[in-house]
Design an enzyme around this catalytic site. Structure first.
Site, short mmCIF file in Angstrom:
data_model
loop_
_atom_site.label_atom_id
_atom_site.label_comp_id
_atom_site.label_asym_id
_atom_site.label_seq_id
_atom_site.Cartn_x
_atom_site.Cartn_y
_atom_site.Cartn_z
N SER A 142 0.30 2.09 11.41
CA SER A 142 -0.19 1.22 12.48
C SER A 142 -0.33 -0.22 11.96
CB SER A 142 -1.50 1.78 13.02
OG SER A 142 -1.85 1.19 14.25
N GLU A 240 4.56 6.95 22.16
CA GLU A 240 3.79 5.75 21.85
C GLU A 240 4.24 4.51 22.61
OE1 GLU A 240 2.63 5.00 17.79
OE2 GLU A 240 3.80 6.73 17.14
N HIS A 270 0.54 8.50 18.34
CA HIS A 270 0.32 7.46 17.33
C HIS A 270 -0.18 8.05 16.02
CE1 HIS A 270 -0.09 3.23 16.32
NE2 HIS A 270 -1.34 3.42 15.91
#
Length: 307
Positions: A142, A240, A270
């Site tokens: 991320s 996502e 995610h």
């Protein structure tokens, strides 16, 4: 939805659902750590890397001459070495490498470029330990995946040697949130919607930050910058909203001449790699990432022996 994925989504949504406008950052961080922290099957040693708190994480079988510098996710506001201990131990095991986990500073107390400054400091500390860049890969999930790419671009701009590889999981490469998947995946992603992404970017950058700076949004780097990056693997879940962050980055990098591989995992969410006990796909993705890094370490070693 895959029942196992649905159970994970419900658990994560319960945590997000407790947050309100008046919820403090400290409470969010505590909730995040409680949600994700798990006991790591690895040796853990705290270390001060030029003033940046870090940890050595070594799973059984980790090789002394392989290092993965890891940056945790959390939108630059939450996440910690505790929340990602299990994931980083899994990375150590999969790549058969030591992991240097970097506890970079978070917003809003420390806005950009604090996180990048910490990444550079930790990298230079590692170099000072006598570890060759060819023996090092960088990785992250991320926001941490985006930060790892920003580190590569910052090293490149300074004329410093680059590590041998990059592995990103659901990497956040575009803080302008301009990708098409923010629309096309909005109904599929149970948690991460564009307003949340934009708000996190604003909180990280503050009033003076520029989301179009390549050191903030690596997707916006020039072809010359992208083409000089080391081999890269980007993994992302099909559901996502940030799929475009990986798709568009890999496309631009390939067009620029870089070696970049994209893996889109069907039905996954995610950073699904954080749930290997519940998702076989998570374990498979971790194994694929570890094999990729191991291959790059071997290739770098061969180049050094036979220049």
């Amino acid at each position: 939805m895959n029942p196992a994925v649905q159970a994970i989504v419900q658990r994560v949504s319960q945590t997000y659902g407790r947050w309100r406008r008046d919820t403090t950052v400290a409470q969010m961080r505590a909730d995040w750590d409680a949600l994700f922290s798990a006991r790591a099957e690895a040796l853990v040693e705290a270390v001060d890397a030029n003033g940046v708190p870090c940890q050595w994480i070594c799973a059984p079988g980790a090789r002394e001459n392989r290092v993965v510098v890891y940056f945790h996710g959390g939108g630059f506001q939450v996440g910690s070495l505790a929340s990602h201990a299990e994931l980083m131990a899994d990375v150590s095991s999969a790549a058969q490498a030591r992991v240097l986990a970097v506890d970079y500073r978070l917003a809003p107390e420390h806005r950009y470029p604090a996180a990048l400054d910490d990444a550079l400091s930790a990298w230079r500390w590692l170099s000072g330990q006598g570890v060759k860049p060819s023996q090092v890969a960088v990785a992250g999930d991320s926001a941490g995946g985006g930060l790892a790419l920003s580190l590569l671009l910052a090293l490149q701009a300074r004329g410093e040697p680059l590590p041998s590889a990059f592995w990103g999981m659901s990497a956040w490469t575009d803080l302008t949130a301009s990708g098409s998947s923010y629309e096309t995946r909005s109904a599929l992603d149970p948690i991460h919607q564009r307003p949340m992404i934009v708000a996190m970017a604003r909180n990280y950058l503050g009033a003076e930050g520029n989301a179009r700076d390549p050191l903030v949004s690596p997707l916006l780097a020039t072809p010359a910058q992208l083409g000089a990056l080391p081999p890269m693997l980007l993994q992302v879940g099909e559901r996502e909203t940030v799929v475009s962050d990986s798709e568009d980055f890999v496309l631009k990098a390939r067009l620029a001449g870089a070696q970049a591989e994209l893996q889109i995992w069907p039905e996954m969410i995610h950073v699904f790699q954080q749930f290997p006990a519940e998702l076989p796909e998570a374990q498979q993705a971790l194994e694929a990432g570890g094999q990729f890094l191991a291959a790059q370490f071997d290739a770098a070693s061969t180049r050094e022996r036979h220049p």
